[in-house]
Design a protein around this motif. Structure first.
Motif, PDB file in Angstrom:
ATOM      1  N   ARG A  42       0.806  -1.215   0.000  1.00  0.00           N
ATOM      2  CA  ARG A  42       0.000   0.000   0.000  1.00  0.00           C
ATOM      3  C   ARG A  42       0.847   1.277   0.000  1.00  0.00           C
ATOM      4  NH1 ARG A  42      -5.494  -1.569   2.588  1.00  0.00           N
ATOM      5  NH2 ARG A  42      -5.797  -2.528   0.562  1.00  0.00           N
ATOM      6  N   ASP A  43       2.028   1.199   0.631  1.00  0.00           N
ATOM      7  CA  ASP A  43       2.816   2.424   0.792  1.00  0.00           C
ATOM      8  C   ASP A  43       3.906   2.614  -0.257  1.00  0.00           C
ATOM      9  OD1 ASP A  43       1.290   2.988   3.009  1.00  0.00           O
ATOM     10  OD2 ASP A  43       2.658   1.926   4.354  1.00  0.00           O
ATOM     11  N   ILE A  44       4.026   1.678  -1.198  1.00  0.00           N
ATOM     12  CA  ILE A  44       5.147   1.814  -2.144  1.00  0.00           C
ATOM     13  C   ILE A  44       4.687   2.316  -3.504  1.00  0.00           C
ATOM     14  CG2 ILE A  44       6.627   0.147  -0.966  1.00  0.00           C
ATOM     15  CD1 ILE A  44       5.850  -1.878  -3.165  1.00  0.00           C
ATOM     16  N   GLY A  45       3.439   2.686  -3.619  1.00  0.00           N
ATOM     17  CA  GLY A  45       2.996   3.347  -4.837  1.00  0.00           C
ATOM     18  C   GLY A  45       2.575   2.443  -5.974  1.00  0.00           C
ATOM     19  N   VAL A  46       2.249   1.187  -5.685  1.00  0.00           N
ATOM     20  CA  VAL A  46       1.698   0.306  -6.730  1.00  0.00           C
ATOM     21  C   VAL A  46       0.285   0.788  -7.050  1.00  0.00           C
ATOM     22  CG1 VAL A  46       0.910  -2.039  -7.243  1.00  0.00           C
ATOM     23  CG2 VAL A  46       3.067  -1.697  -6.045  1.00  0.00           C
ATOM     24  N   GLU A  47       0.006   0.986  -8.346  1.00  0.00           N
ATOM     25  CA  GLU A  47      -1.335   1.429  -8.722  1.00  0.00           C
ATOM     26  C   GLU A  47      -2.342   0.310  -8.444  1.00  0.00           C
ATOM     27  OE1 GLU A  47      -1.709   2.570 -12.820  1.00  0.00           O
ATOM     28  OE2 GLU A  47      -3.860   2.988 -12.579  1.00  0.00           O
ATOM     29  N   MET A  48      -3.430   0.669  -7.738  1.00  0.00           N
ATOM     30  CA  MET A  48      -4.410  -0.343  -7.339  1.00  0.00           C
ATOM     31  C   MET A  48      -5.737  -0.147  -8.065  1.00  0.00           C
ATOM     32  SD  MET A  48      -2.699  -2.040  -5.023  1.00  0.00           S
ATOM     33  CE  MET A  48      -3.920  -2.981  -4.115  1.00  0.00           C
ATOM     34  N   SER A  49      -6.494  -1.247  -8.224  1.00  0.00           N
ATOM     35  CA  SER A  49      -7.845  -1.169  -8.779  1.00  0.00           C
ATOM     36  C   SER A  49      -8.833  -1.112  -7.623  1.00  0.00           C
ATOM     37  CB  SER A  49      -8.128  -2.404  -9.637  1.00  0.00           C
ATOM     38  OG  SER A  49      -9.521  -2.603  -9.743  1.00  0.00           O
ATOM     39  N   ARG A  50      -9.756  -0.157  -7.688  1.00  0.00           N
ATOM     40  CA  ARG A  50     -10.738  -0.052  -6.612  1.00  0.00           C
ATOM     41  C   ARG A  50     -11.729  -1.211  -6.664  1.00  0.00           C
ATOM     42  NH1 ARG A  50     -13.888   5.273  -6.289  1.00  0.00           N
ATOM     43  NH2 ARG A  50     -14.241   4.542  -8.385  1.00  0.00           N
ATOM     44  N   ILE A  51     -11.898  -1.786  -7.839  1.00  0.00           N
ATOM     45  CA  ILE A  51     -12.906  -2.841  -7.976  1.00  0.00           C
ATOM     46  C   ILE A  51     -12.368  -4.201  -7.534  1.00  0.00           C
ATOM     47  CG2 ILE A  51     -14.454  -4.019  -9.581  1.00  0.00           C
ATOM     48  CD1 ILE A  51     -14.392  -1.316 -11.162  1.00  0.00           C
ATOM     49  N   THR A  52     -11.201  -4.588  -8.060  1.00  0.00           N
ATOM     50  CA  THR A  52     -10.644  -5.887  -7.655  1.00  0.00           C
ATOM     51  C   THR A  52      -9.957  -5.800  -6.296  1.00  0.00           C
ATOM     52  OG1 THR A  52      -8.543  -5.384  -8.728  1.00  0.00           O
ATOM     53  CG2 THR A  52     -10.178  -6.555 -10.052  1.00  0.00           C
TER      54      THR A  52
END
Lengths: 421, 121
Positions: A263-273
C-alpha cells in the motif's frame, strides 16, 4: 543482505506455481510462507472438485496442494516457512521476520506478490445487536473443523451464499451440527450451482434469497438471530421479520485481497478488484513487481490461480534476467456495459507478450445475471470478438481469448443482450 | 412418480422434472441433452464422492479422508459413521487406505493429506 533473483511472497497455490515456473528459467528463487507448511488455504479445503482443468482429474484441495508442495520441495526453490514479510520497498528489498532466523533483509531483482486474500469480517457489514461469542467467518470455522477437528457450534445459521458458506453448510452437517438455513441478501446466490445442489439440496438445507440477518441476540453466547426479507432496494421488510434460535452464525460475505504490504510503495491499485493494476505479464505499475492469484483478484477455481501464478513467475524470472524489455506504452482494457472488471487492465502496446501462442486471455466478471446475452470485445471501433452464452452470472469468472494481432488500441469489453427470437 | 432437480451441468441451473410412467422415464425443463442425462442419473442412482475428517492419535489434529470411488447418495451417512469411529496413527501419507471396501460399497477410504511426516500441526 541476502540476494535472490526472484522472491515470491506467499506459499499458496499461486506462489507455489510461480516458484516452479520461475525456477525453470535458471534463476535463484526464494518462496516465503508465513505458515509452517506450504499450501495456503488449500490445506483446509478437504472437499473435492479441485484440479479438473489443471490435472484433468478431480482432487480434494489438500491433494491438489500436496502435488505442488512435493514439486516445490524437490526443486531447487529455497523455501522459508514460518516467515512473515513485514516490509517491502520499491527498490525490491524486503524485511522478513522468520521464526528460525529472526529479522532477515533480502534483496530481489523481481518480486511476485502471491499473498492471497482474507475473509470480510462481521464488522464489514455492521449487523445490529449483541456481540456474543459464536459469530465466525466461514473460513475460520473451516480451519477449526478441518485441521483441528473442532466444531464451532451445533445449531448454525449461515449468512451469505458464497462457495465457502455452502461448502461449510455441508461440512458442519457431516460433522454432526444442524445447519438451519443459509440467508443471502441478494436475489441470487454468489456460489456455484454445483455447490447449491450438493451442499444444500443434498442435505435439505434451505437457501433463503433476498433475506438477511437483521440482528444477533445473545449475552455470552449467540442465542438466536432475527432474519427478514429485503426489498429490491435492500430495505428490510419489517413484516417478514422472524426469530431463529441458534448458537452460531457463520459469515460467508466476501473476500478481500491481502495487499497491505504494497500500500505504501505506490503500486497502482484497482478499486474494484482491490488488487494491483497489471499488464498481460501480471506486472504491476512498479517494474519488476508482479502479482497473481487471489491477491490480484478473487478467483473461483484454483486451476486458474495456478495458471496465473505460472504466468507471473515466468515473467518475473525473465525480468530478473533482464531479457524481457517492455516499453512504457500500454493499451487499456476497459470494462463497459455489464462487465464489473476485466483483467489484465493493461496490455503492452509495442511488444504484446501474451501467452506465447499469439493470444492474450482476458478474465472478467459481470455485474449481474445476464441471460441470452453475448460478451463483445471492441478495439478502435471494430468488433474483434463476440461470444454468446445462455447465462452470465457474477459468481463465475469468465474469460475470452484475444488474438494479439487484433489488439491495436484500447480494448472495450461489454455484455450485449441478444434479441429474443 | 415425479421428482424435481436443479441441473449442475452448467451455470444455467435449469429446473428439471423427471416423470416416470408406463411409457418410461421422461425429463422436462432441460435445455440440453446433458441436462436430461444428469436428471436420469440423479433419479435412478445418485452418487457422490464423500470427503470427511478422521481423528488421529494427536490431540487437536484431524486428517482429511475421502472415498476413492463414487458411492450411492443414500449411503453417505453410513460412510460418515464409519469414519467417525476411526483413530488414525500418525504419520500417514496421502493415498494410504484406512478402510477397505467401506460398507461393502466397493470403495475404499483413503487419506488425502500427508500428516506427521512433513511436520505436525
Amino acid at each position: 543482505m541476502i540476494d535472490f533473483d526472484v522472491v515470491i511472497i506467499g506459499g499458496g497455490p499461486a506462489g507455489m506455481a510461480a516458484a516452479l515456473s520461475a525456477i525453470k528459467q535458471d534463476v535463484s528463487v526464494l518462496l516465503i510462507e508465513r505458515d509452517k507448511r506450504l499450501g495456503g488455504v488449500l490445506q483446509q479445503c478437504v472437499h473435492n472438485g479441485f484440479g479438473l482443468h489443471y490435472f484433468n482429474e478431480e482432487l480434494t484441495g489438500t491433494e491438489y496442494a500436496e502435488r505442488f508442495e512435493q514439486s516445490v520441495l524437490s526443486s531447487s526453490v529455497k523455501v522459508m516457512l514460518d516467515s512473515f514479510v513485514i516490509d517491502i520497498k520499491a527498490d525490491k528489498t524486503l524485511t522478513v521476520m522468520s521464526a528460525e532466523e529472526g529479522i532477515v533483509h533480502i534483496s530481489a531483482k523481481s518480486i511476485v506478490l502471491a499473498m492471497g486474500c482474507r475473509e470480510r469480517p462481521a464488522g464489514a457489514i455492521a449487523i445490529a445487536g449483541d456481540r456474543p461469542c459464536g459469530v465466525w467467518t466461514a473460513g475460520f470455522a473451516q480451519k477449526l473443523c478441518n485441521i483441528k477437528g473442532k466444531l464451532v457450534g451445533k445449531r448454525i445459521v449461515i449468512l451469505g451464499s458464497g462457495d465457502i458458506g455452502l461448502i461449510m453448510a455441508r461440512r458442519m452437517t457431516y460433522s454432526g451440527a444442524k445447519v438451519l438455513m443459509v440467508c443471502e441478501i441478494m436475489p441470487y446466490s454468489g456460489g456455484l450451482k454445483r455447490n447449491i445442489v450438493q451442499c444444500l439440496e443434498d442435505n435439505d438445507i434451505p437457501l433463503y434469497l433476498s433475506t438477511t440477518i437483521t440482528d444477533i441476540v445473545g449475552k455470552k453466547r449467540v442465542e438466536g438471530v432475527h432474519i427478514a426479507q429485503v426489498d429490491s432496494k435492500m430495505n428490510v421488510i419489517e413484516s417478514t421479520k422472524r426469530y431463529i434460535e441458534c448458537d452460531s452464525v457463520l459469515l460467508s460475505i466476501g473476500l478481500i485481497p491481502e495487499n497491505e504490504l504494497i500500500r505504501d510503495i505506490g503500486v497502482e491499485m484497482s478499486r474494484i478488484t482491490q488488487g494491483a493494476v497489471v499488464d498481460e505479464t501480471r506486472q504491476t505499475s512498479i517494474s519488476g513487481i508482479y502479482s497473481c492469484g487471489n491477491v490480484l483478484h478473487v478467483h473461483d477455481l484454483v486451476d486458474n490461480v495456478s495458471r496465473e501464478g505460472e504466468l507471473a513467475g515466468y515473467h518475473a524470472a525473465l525480468y530478473a534476467k533482464s531479457s524481457e524489455p517492455l516499453g512504457n506504452k500500454k493499451y487499456k482494457v476497459i470494462a463497459s456495459e455489464g462487465v464489473r472488471y476485466a483483467l489484465p487492465q493493461l496490455i503492452n502496446a509495442e511488444n504484446i507478450v501474451g501467452d506465447g501462442s499469439g493470444t492474450v486471455k482476458l478474465f472478467f466478471r459481470v455485474g449481474g445475471v445476464y441471460s441470452n446475452s453475448a460478451v463483445v470485445v471492441k478495439c478502435e471501433g471494430r468488433e474483434i470478438l463476440r461470444r454468446p452464452k445462455p447465462v452470465f452470472s457474477p459468481g463465475e469468472m469468465e474469460s475470452v481469448v484475444l488474438k494479439t494481432k487484433d489488439i491495436t488500441g484500447d480494448i472495450y469489453i461489454g455484455i450485449e443482450n441478444l434479441p429474443h427470437n | 412418480m415425479k421428482k424435481e432437480y436443479t441441473c449442475i451441468m452448467c451455470p444455467m441451473g435449469c429446473s428439471l422434472t423427471v416423470t416416470e410412467g408406463k411409457s418410461g422415464i421422461a425429463v422436462s425443463g432441460n435445455s440440453c441433452r446433458r441436462g436430461a442425462e444428469y436428471a436420469i442419473q440423479e433419479y435412478k442412482d445418485p452418487k457422490r464422492i464423500v470427503t470427511a475428517l478422521a481423528f488421529t492419535d494427536v490431540v487437536n489434529c484431524v486428517v482429511p479422508v475421502k472415498t476413492d470411488a463414487l458411492i450411492p447418495k443414500g449411503k453417505i451417512t453410513d460412510v460418515l459413521a464409519v469414519v467417525s469411529q476411526l483413530k488414525i496413527s500418525l504419520p500417514i501419507s496421502l493415498g494410504q487406505v484406512v478402510v477397505s471396501n467401506v460398507c461393502d460399497l466397493g470403495a475404499n477410504i483413503i487419506v488425502t493429506r500427508t500428516l506427521g511426516a512433513i511436520g505436525k500441526r
